[in-house]
Structure formats: C-alpha cells, structure tokens
Design a protein around this motif. Structure first.
Motif, PDB file in Angstrom:
ATOM      1  N   LEU A  91       3.573   6.375  -5.456  1.00 14.25           N
ATOM      2  CA  LEU A  91       3.413   6.489  -6.898  1.00 14.25           C
ATOM      3  C   LEU A  91       2.152   7.288  -7.244  1.00 14.25           C
ATOM      4  O   LEU A  91       2.157   8.129  -8.158  1.00 14.25           O
ATOM      5  CB  LEU A  91       3.363   5.092  -7.499  1.00 14.25           C
ATOM      6  N   ALA A  92       1.071   7.055  -6.480  1.00 15.29           N
ATOM      7  CA  ALA A  92      -0.149   7.837  -6.687  1.00 15.29           C
ATOM      8  C   ALA A  92       0.088   9.305  -6.370  1.00 15.29           C
ATOM      9  O   ALA A  92      -0.421  10.197  -7.056  1.00 15.29           O
ATOM     10  CB  ALA A  92      -1.275   7.276  -5.816  1.00 15.29           C
ATOM     11  N   GLU A 142       0.832  -1.202   0.000  1.00 10.76           N
ATOM     12  CA  GLU A 142       0.000   0.000   0.000  1.00 10.76           C
ATOM     13  C   GLU A 142       0.867   1.252   0.000  1.00 10.76           C
ATOM     14  O   GLU A 142       0.554   2.232  -0.698  1.00 10.76           O
ATOM     15  CB  GLU A 142      -0.933   0.004   1.213  1.00 10.76           C
ATOM     16  N   ASP A 143       1.961   1.244   0.758  1.00  9.55           N
ATOM     17  CA  ASP A 143       2.895   2.378   0.736  1.00  9.55           C
ATOM     18  C   ASP A 143       3.514   2.552  -0.649  1.00  9.55           C
ATOM     19  O   ASP A 143       3.685   3.673  -1.136  1.00  9.55           O
ATOM     20  CB  ASP A 143       4.015   2.173   1.759  1.00  9.55           C
ATOM     21  N   LEU A 160       2.938  10.862  -6.681  1.00  4.81           N
ATOM     22  CA  LEU A 160       3.693  11.399  -7.814  1.00  4.81           C
ATOM     23  C   LEU A 160       2.756  11.772  -8.953  1.00  4.81           C
ATOM     24  O   LEU A 160       2.858  12.864  -9.534  1.00  4.81           O
ATOM     25  CB  LEU A 160       4.708  10.368  -8.300  1.00  4.81           C
ATOM     26  N   ILE A 161       1.845  10.878  -9.310  1.00  2.00           N
ATOM     27  CA  ILE A 161       0.907  11.145 -10.398  1.00  2.00           C
ATOM     28  C   ILE A 161       0.072  12.384 -10.100  1.00  2.00           C
ATOM     29  O   ILE A 161      -0.182  13.221 -10.974  1.00  2.00           O
ATOM     30  CB  ILE A 161       0.032   9.904 -10.649  1.00  2.00           C
ATOM     31  N   ASP A 162      -0.342  12.533  -8.852  1.00  2.00           N
ATOM     32  CA  ASP A 162      -1.095  13.729  -8.457  1.00  2.00           C
ATOM     33  C   ASP A 162      -0.269  14.998  -8.643  1.00  2.00           C
ATOM     34  O   ASP A 162      -0.826  16.080  -8.872  1.00  2.00           O
ATOM     35  CB  ASP A 162      -1.527  13.629  -6.995  1.00  2.00           C
ATOM     36  N   GLY A 163       1.062  14.875  -8.544  1.00  4.30           N
ATOM     37  CA  GLY A 163       1.931  16.033  -8.661  1.00  4.30           C
ATOM     38  C   GLY A 163       2.285  16.406 -10.085  1.00  4.30           C
ATOM     39  O   GLY A 163       2.942  17.438 -10.312  1.00  4.30           O
ATOM     40  N   LEU A 171      -0.069  -0.467  -8.237  1.00  3.27           N
ATOM     41  CA  LEU A 171      -0.767   0.816  -8.259  1.00  3.27           C
ATOM     42  C   LEU A 171      -2.212   0.624  -8.685  1.00  3.27           C
ATOM     43  O   LEU A 171      -3.134   1.206  -8.085  1.00  3.27           O
ATOM     44  CB  LEU A 171      -0.051   1.765  -9.221  1.00  3.27           C
ATOM     45  N   ALA A 172      -2.439  -0.186  -9.718  1.00  2.00           N
ATOM     46  CA  ALA A 172      -3.794  -0.420 -10.199  1.00  2.00           C
ATOM     47  C   ALA A 172      -4.652  -1.141  -9.163  1.00  2.00           C
ATOM     48  O   ALA A 172      -5.867  -0.931  -9.095  1.00  2.00           O
ATOM     49  CB  ALA A 172      -3.759  -1.223 -11.497  1.00  2.00           C
TER      50      ALA A 172
END
Length: 306
Positions: A123-124, A117-118, A126-129, A150-151
């Motif tokens: 990674l999530a 989960e961490d 990062l994508i938000d950024g 991630l998926a």
C-alpha cells in the motif's frame, strides 16, 4: 485499460497468490464488475500502478486540485462498492478508488503476502506511485484495518485516517464473522450466501439484482484469497499513531462488539474522533451515504485547516 493479465486457475495456489478459480469464474466476475462499475461516475483516469507485490488497479475521480482521498474497499468488494459515496466524497477533492491486492478485483498479485508488514508495504508502494506527495486514507471493514495497519508500519505520506467499521482493529472478530467468511471458502447455494450477506447488513436485502451485492457475491464465490490473517493491533501500536483519525462504528454491526470497540478507540487514539451510529450496521457506507459525506468532508476540511 486492461494491460495486465489476471491470475486464473489453480496453478496460482501453490504460490499462495490470489486468483480466480477458473476461466468461467473470471468471466462471471468480470461481468459483475463491469455492471457495478457502470453505476459509478466516469473516472477521469484509470491506472495500473506497479508495486513489489503486484499491480494495483486505480480509478481517479473528482477535480484535479486538492489533497486526494484514497478509498480502500472491504473484502471481496473492490472499487465499485463505493457507488453510494463517490459523488459526495469527490465534490471538492480528487478521490482514488482501488482494488486491494490479493482480493477479488482487477488488481493482480504477483508476490506472496506473508505479514502485516507486507500488507503495509504494498500500500505504501502504491502511494509512492501516485503523483501527490500526501493523501488522506479511508477504509471500510478490512479496508479500515488496512488503513490503520498502514499508519502503524508505513505512515509516510498519509495526512489522516478515516475508518468505517474497521474489522479486527478496535474489537476482536466475532463468531458471526467467521460464519459469514465461510461463504468465500466453501461451496454453498446462492440462497445461503445471500442470507450471509444480508446478515452482515442487519437483515437488509442482499439480492444479486443489486450490482454491488452481485459483485461481492461473485468475489466470494469465484475468487480465492491467500492472505495472512489480519494482525490485531496492540494498544501500543494504536496509541503510537500520530495522525488525525476519524472512526465511525455501527451500533448494529456483527463484526465486533460496537460499544467495546468504540471505547477502545477513544481510549487509545491520540488524535481520534470516534462516533457510534446506533442505527448503522456493517454496511454503513450504503445505509448512510449523505451522513458519511457530510461527516467525512467536515473532518478532512478541519484537518487541512490546521
């Protein structure tokens, strides 16, 4: 754009943070990294993106418009490992290449990663950024595991998955991989490490005359990871992925039993396309760059057309 300080020395071991063994190790690695980066097209932007677990080094390539493709490298490899693939993949869309947190590279880990989960959370984050609202994710080896993980846990913002020879994903890790992994935790002669790297790529020359091979060898030798063991996804987790997914496996891979891995992927993926390339090894991205370019770009175009 070096505005972050690398983790160097045993002081980071207590906090279970990825770090370079000492200053000399970082110098060796940075020289190998810069040499390998010189073989890539010039990035249009170099970013350091903050997450709750550290700062991620990101390079952007390709045109300004289009749904981006995020590339996740294999273990000890970092962004320069995509030298054979970047030009082809970035012809018609933006491409982001990153260094994974906790792995050798220029990303810097600041918080311990304790679970799958961490691993999905950073990674999530990062994508938000990144400026785009959605992107495709392509991962090789442990990067493939990271993409699928991630998926499973944080799929928001992901348009599709491309998994090249994903480790610990559709087939269990073999004993051969355990032997190769010893090269990253035990001191050993350069010649032995070179033979281990050659084994991964089905006997191909892994001479450190090649910049990417030298980078991977330095990452194994000079960087210490403190990451949780990748969690093997359950049937239910894989079947629950509601994303178009392209899986490409090498028939000569030593990472898993290729035919069994392909069968599991075909059985479980709801929206999966699974290809088994008989002549490919785990080093598939460097062996078949043109075929990967054609196959991946066709898949992404189909996803975006639906």
């Amino acid at each position: 754009m070096d505005t972050i300080t690398p983790n160097i020395g045993a002081a980071f071991k207590a906090g279970r943070l990825g770090h370079f063994r000492d200053a000399a190790a970082y110098t060796r690695y940075r020289q190998a990294y810069d040499r390998a980066m010189a073989g890539l097209p010039a990035p249009s932007a170099t970013l350091n993106v903050s997450t709750d677990f550290g700062t991620v080094r990101v390079y952007r390539f390709g045109p300004a418009d289009g749904v981006p493709l995020l590339l996740l490298p294999g273990r000890a490899a970092a962004a320069p490992m995509w030298e054979a693939n970047l030009a082809g993949l970035a012809k018609s869309r933006p491409v982001y290449a990153i260094d994974l947190i906790g792995e050798a590279g220029l990303s810097v880990q600041t918080c311990q990663l304790t679970s799958s989960e961490d691993q999905a959370a950073w990674l999530a984050s990062l994508i938000d950024g990144l400026p785009e609202q959605a992107l495709h994710v392509l991962g090789l080896s442990i990067g493939g595991w990271s993409a699928l993980n991630l998926a499973v846990h944080r799929p928001a913002g992901v348009r599709s998955l491309v998994l090249l020879e994903p480790a610990a994903t559709f087939g269990g890790i073999t004993w051969k991989v355990v032997v190769v992994s010893l090269g990253s935790v035990l001191p050993m002669p350069k010649a032995v490490r070179r033979r281990l790297l050659s084994w991964i790529s089905a006997g191909a020359d892994a001479s450190e005359d090649d910049p990417v091979a030298a980078l991977i060898a330095s990452g194994m030798r000079d960087f210490t990871t403190s990451l949780p063991r990748p969690t093997y996804p359950t049937d239910e987790q894989i079947a629950g992925i509601d994303l178009p997914t392209l899986v490409i496996l090498g028939g000569r891979s030593i990472i898993h039993a290729p035919s069994k891995a392909a069968a599991r992927a075909r059985r479980l993926l709801r929206h999966g396309i699974v290809e088994l390339w008989p002549e490919a090894s785990h080093a598939i991205n460097g062996e078949f760059p043109e075929r990967i370019e054609t196959t991946v770009n066709a898949f992404l175009a189909k996803v975006e057309a639906t």
